[in-house]
Design an enzyme around this catalytic site. Structure first.
Site, mmCIF file in Angstrom:
data_model
loop_
_atom_site.group_PDB
_atom_site.id
_atom_site.type_symbol
_atom_site.label_atom_id
_atom_site.label_comp_id
_atom_site.label_asym_id
_atom_site.label_seq_id
_atom_site.Cartn_x
_atom_site.Cartn_y
_atom_site.Cartn_z
ATOM 1 N N HIS A 362 16.804 -7.699 18.835
ATOM 2 C CA HIS A 362 18.228 -7.991 18.968
ATOM 3 C C HIS A 362 18.562 -9.466 18.850
ATOM 4 O O HIS A 362 19.703 -9.838 19.133
ATOM 5 C CB HIS A 362 18.735 -7.500 20.335
ATOM 6 C CG HIS A 362 19.000 -6.035 20.405
ATOM 7 N ND1 HIS A 362 20.146 -5.452 19.909
ATOM 8 C CD2 HIS A 362 18.259 -5.018 20.910
ATOM 9 C CE1 HIS A 362 20.109 -4.144 20.121
ATOM 10 N NE2 HIS A 362 18.980 -3.858 20.712
ATOM 11 N N LYS A 553 33.681 -12.304 24.847
ATOM 12 C CA LYS A 553 32.248 -12.023 24.692
ATOM 13 C C LYS A 553 31.494 -12.969 25.620
ATOM 14 O O LYS A 553 32.074 -13.885 26.209
ATOM 15 C CB LYS A 553 31.783 -12.208 23.254
ATOM 16 C CG LYS A 553 32.098 -13.565 22.653
ATOM 17 C CD LYS A 553 31.654 -13.617 21.190
ATOM 18 C CE LYS A 553 32.508 -12.700 20.347
ATOM 19 N NZ LYS A 553 31.815 -12.182 19.163
ATOM 20 N N ARG A 554 30.211 -12.735 25.756
ATOM 21 C CA ARG A 554 29.381 -13.603 26.581
ATOM 22 C C ARG A 554 29.545 -15.060 26.139
ATOM 23 O O ARG A 554 29.599 -15.349 24.957
ATOM 24 C CB ARG A 554 27.921 -13.148 26.458
ATOM 25 C CG ARG A 554 26.924 -13.897 27.299
ATOM 26 C CD ARG A 554 25.596 -13.144 27.317
ATOM 27 N NE ARG A 554 25.126 -12.813 25.969
ATOM 28 C CZ ARG A 554 24.296 -13.563 25.249
ATOM 29 N NH1 ARG A 554 23.853 -14.708 25.742
ATOM 30 N NH2 ARG A 554 23.890 -13.172 24.058
ATOM 31 N N LYS A 559 27.933 -18.713 20.074
ATOM 32 C CA LYS A 559 29.132 -17.899 19.832
ATOM 33 C C LYS A 559 30.372 -18.764 19.613
ATOM 34 O O LYS A 559 31.412 -18.288 19.195
ATOM 35 C CB LYS A 559 29.343 -16.911 20.980
ATOM 36 C CG LYS A 559 28.205 -15.876 21.072
ATOM 37 C CD LYS A 559 28.415 -14.916 22.222
ATOM 38 C CE LYS A 559 27.252 -13.953 22.393
ATOM 39 N NZ LYS A 559 27.186 -12.929 21.329
ATOM 40 N N THR A 667 29.041 -6.186 18.457
ATOM 41 C CA THR A 667 29.755 -4.901 18.468
ATOM 42 C C THR A 667 31.212 -5.102 18.871
ATOM 43 O O THR A 667 32.046 -4.246 18.605
ATOM 44 C CB THR A 667 29.093 -3.885 19.417
ATOM 45 O OG1 THR A 667 28.937 -4.465 20.722
ATOM 46 C CG2 THR A 667 27.733 -3.443 18.887
ATOM 47 N N LYS A 671 34.762 -3.102 17.727
ATOM 48 C CA LYS A 671 35.786 -2.571 18.635
ATOM 49 C C LYS A 671 37.162 -3.135 18.283
ATOM 50 O O LYS A 671 38.160 -2.407 18.292
ATOM 51 C CB LYS A 671 35.415 -2.912 20.079
ATOM 52 C CG LYS A 671 34.134 -2.247 20.554
ATOM 53 C CD LYS A 671 33.588 -2.924 21.807
ATOM 54 C CE LYS A 671 32.137 -2.528 22.055
ATOM 55 N NZ LYS A 671 31.491 -3.372 23.068
#
Length: 843
Positions: A362, A553-554, A559, A667, A671
């Site tokens: 992952h 998100k985290r 990110k 993901t 969504k």
């Protein structure tokens, strides 16, 4: 009416009677004394009865056919609230809503009483939950295995702009959905030493003499498929001491010491992901991973031996999937169980192990590929260290035969990383001990083969596969966005909920003005719902007509939430310049509300500092009269599955802006798109495939590619060049550096500035102007609401590939080799129409 029908029946009258009985006999209350929580518990037990009935019949169907079973091992299962999910999948949501209404209750009020299990950190755990839903929906014999963390991922509080962590005591009122299975308790060993001996047949054997032992007690949570009769279990392990209480020590007055063993043992399942910045934290992390893996493998073997006398058929009946490196110790543990406990020879045990395990990678971040110091490993798991050394010895021989005289390759591929302190490379162990390794997006898999695991790909190319992640449309559209679901169903029928490719039929309505108007109204209502939440929880009013620009998100540097807030600062500076020049009314800016959400790991200083910066910018922007009606900034505290179900449907724009080559899949991007948000993003992770599916013209693309990132770094990337060459960028960084957003602490964000100017690991400065230009395109596009709505419809219509049903179908056919087993029910409990979902895929 028989008792059986009231326990399992699906009619309105059955549900009402069962609800009343459970309130009376399980909660011990009647209507006079019952609280809202009592009513929720009665609801949960009423639904659980129907799940248990189906679970027992599911287990019977599997046993009768001696099926091959998938065992999904994951350190995280972010399952979210279960009540609505279970009502929906059983097909009795409407009946229960009517039943509670007739009893003078509001079903939504009861559902809000459920504690949310925080058993995951983000995408990894939510993916595992989506997979369990799809496995049951596809009628695949399967079990999930993990840890029953007493305290889940922390509750996030924002105070003074900073993240503060509070324990997530999700079990404080009990959990009506789980079923304890103390009769399946197993023993797990830690520490000690090993002893070699010769058995009665003259064979060399090893026994492990542990320093201490811990018991694992399983708790089963039933996971139903969507409108079928399959219910598979999620089995979570709780750690218990083998000696809860030392009476002699207590009698001597050493009260704390008398329960020391109990405290030590139960710490193992106490909290999700303890901070591993300390040696004690690292040790506890390894203990957690080995604990749940050992419990699970012992349980799998127990189940297998109920109907088999030898291990010859083990790989034909058992498929074990390792969800990332956390459970990779399973390779060594299965070898130990087969060799030391069941006395198989090495060659047979190794053949069984490699045919049984498959491994999902992952991450492309080297630091996230777990390594354990040999000293710690040997102290905690001495027998496993011996087994890993033996696996490595034989593996290195294989490498020498295929690549003779290549010492550098041996060093790169070895399971043991040499150095001043040796480490065990867990990703290497997982790969070597598995028959298949898969990435989770096409780009991710290619980068694994090209970079991260290149040596392994050159040696075993046949072992690599791609399985692009997916999400369940039941949780993320049907339950999250019910009005949109109704609109879709009114046009194309309801089969899209089990065959997401059916959404393609929506393309026929993309230019229909009446359909567009209905689509926009639903989006506007969803935005209003989120606005009400923000008003209640942030004491902030937002404009629902503004563009809702959302990144949830985290929190992690790769990110690039930091890049997002730098864009906000740039817009703010443009507003202030226009206000100073008296041209604010002429400023061509699309009103936006920027919404952030996500948790930073407790020990991740830079991520927590980014949260502080976001909130500091929000304080300045939101209080400035010049910015009113133009931009606003919101940070949603304590982001969760439930909050996601409100957030994703409300988004106009989805921020998927990670540095290309760093995100494995993502993901959240799926969504958002499934709920009609348009994406601004880089060519990273599943963004690549989403853009291919929805069309390049329906995706806002910016930034360097993974190849360009690699080339730029290899040539000596200099972030200072961008700083000096771009006035808007320079102003943003100077403001952050000067304390503009925190005047009382001018040096607070110095580490962020230093990171950007002297390293910029994640290429924010290189992508900054590309990002600004792309955001300007977004602003222009949003002004044409008809065109924007058309694009929104097409985004949803073309997302069929990203159903977790499709992903699981591919795993079943190409990795696990398993088939669906339908489950039959009789009588009135069979209210819903059985709908078999074939193992088909759009890919």
């Amino acid at each position: 009416m028989s008792v059986k029908n009231d326990r399992t029946g699906m009619t309105l009258e059955n549900l009402k009677r069962a609800f009343t009985d459970n309130l009376y006999y399980i909660q011990g209350k009647d209507e006079r004394f019952a609280t809202l929580y009592d009513y929720y518990m009665a609801l949960a037990y009423t639904v659980r009865d129907r799940l248990i009935d189906r679970r027992i019949k599911t287990a019977k169907a599997y046993a009768e056919k001696d099926t091959k079973t998938v065992y999904y091992l994951s350190a995280e299962f972010l399952i979210g609230r279960l009540s609505m999910n279970n009502l929906t999948n059983l097909g009795i949501y409407d009946q229960m809503q009517e039943a509670t209404k007739e009893m003078g209750l509001n079903l939504e009020d009861l559902l809000e009483r459920e504690e949310e299990p925080g058993l995951g950190n983000g995408g990894l755990g939510r993916l595992a939950a989506c997979f369990l839903d799809s496995l049951a929906t596809l009628q695949i014999p399967a079990m999930g295995y993990g840890i029953r963390y007493e305290y889940g991922i922390f509750d996030q509080m924002i105070a003074g702009g900073w993240q503060h962590e509070r324990p997530d005591n999700w079990l404080r009122f009990g959990n009506p959905w789980e079923i304890p299975r103390p009769d399946y308790m197993v023993e797990v060993k830690f520490g000690g030493h090993t002893e070699a001996y010769t058995d009665a047949n003259g064979q060399y054997r090893v026994r492990w003499i542990p320093r201490n032992t811990v018991y694992g007690t399983p708790y089963d949570t039933p996971i139903p498929g969507f409108k079928n009769n399959t219910v598979n279990p999620l089995r979570l392990w709780s750690a218990k001491s083998s000696e809860d209480f030392d009476f002699q020590v207590f009698d001597a007055g050493e009260y704390t010491q008398a329960v020391a063993n109990k405290t030590y043992s139960e710490n193992i399942s106490k909290v999700l992901y303890p901070n591993d910045n300390t040696p004690q934290g690292k040790e506890l992390r390894l203990e957690q991973q080995y604990f749940f893996v050992s419990c699970s493998l012992q349980d799998i073997i127990r189940q297998y031996l109920r109907s088999h006398d030898t291990f010859d058929a083990f790989p034909d009946k058992v498929a074990i999937q390792l969800n990332d490196t956390h459970p990779s110790i399973g390779v060594a543990e299965l070898m130990r169980l087969l060799i030391d406990e069941h006395f198989l020879e090495w060659e047979q045990a190794w053949d069984i192990t490699r045919k049984t395990f498959a491994y999902t990678n992952h991450t492309l971040l080297i630091e996230a590929l777990e390594r354990w110091a040999v000293g710690l490993f040997g102290r905690l798991l001495p027998r496993h260290l011996e087994i890993i050394y033996e696996i490595n010895y034989r593996f290195l021989d294989e490498i020498r035969q295929k690549f003779p005289n290549d010492k550098a390759r041996l060093e790169r591929m070895s399971l043991v990383q040499e150095g001043p302190e040796k480490h065990i490379r867990m990703a290497h162990l997982a790969f070597v001990g598995s028959h298949t390794t898969n990435g989770v997006a096409a780009l991710h898999t290619e980068l694994l083969k090209r970079d991260v695991m290149r040596d392994f790909f050159e040696m075993y190319p046949e072992k690599f596969q791609n399985k692009t992640n997916g999400v369940t449309p039941r949780r993320w559209v049907l339950m999250s966005n019910p009005e949109l679901s109704k609109l879709i169903t009114s046009k194309i029928g309801d089969q899209w909920l089990k065959n997401l490719d059916d959404l393609r039929k929506l393309e026929a309505f993309a230019d229909d003005p009446e359909f567009q108007a209905a689509w926009r109204k639903i989006k506007q209502d969803n935005k209003r719902t989120l606005a009400d939440y923000i008003q209640a929880n942030n004491d902030l009013e937002i404009d629902v007509d503004s563009l809702l620009d959302i990144q949830v998100k985290r929190i992690h540097e790769y990110k690039r939430q930091l890049l997002n807030i730098m864009h906000v600062i740039t817009l703010y500076n443009r507003i202030k310049r226009a206000a100073a020049n008296g041209t604010l009314n002429a400023l061509n800016i699309t009103p936006r509300t920027f919404i952030f959400g996500g948790k930073a790991a407790p020990g991740y200083f830079m991520a927590k500092l980014v949260i502080k910066l976001i909130n500091s910018v929000a304080s300045v922007v939101n209080d400035d009269p010049d910015a009113q009606g133009l931009i606003k900034v919101v940070f949603l505290a304590n982001f969760s599955v439930s909050l996601g179900q409100i957030t994703y449907p409300a988004a106009d724009l989805s921020e998927q802006i990670s540095t290309a080559g760093k995100e494995a899949s993502g993901t959240g991007n799926m969504k958002f798109s499934l709920n009609g948000a348009l994406t601004i993003g880089t060519l990273d992770g599943a963004n690549v495939e989403i853009r291919e599916e929805v069309g390049a013209e329906n995706f806002f693309l910016f930034g360097l590619t993974a190849q360009e990132v690699m080339v730029m770094k290899s040539q000596g990337y200099n972030p200072m060049h961008y700083y000096h060459d771009n006035p808007e960028l320079k102003q943003v960084i100077d403001q952050i550096a000067s304390g503009f957003f925190v005047p009382k602490e001018p040096d607070l964000f110095k580490s962020i500035v230093d990171s950007l100017l002297f390293k910029d690991e994640y290429m924010l400065l290189a992508d900054f102007q590309f990002y600004l230009d792309c955001q300007d395109q977004v602003s222009e596009a949003y002004k044409d609401q008809a065109a924007w709505t058309r694009t929104s419809i097409l985004n949803v219509a073309r997302m069929g590939k990203f159903s977790s049903d499709n992903t699981i179908s591919q795993y079943c056919k190409e990795i696990w080799n398993v088939e669906p087993i339908p489950v039959k029910l009789d009588g009135e409990e069979q209210l819903i129409k059985e709908e078999h979902t074939p193992l088909t895929s759009s890919v």
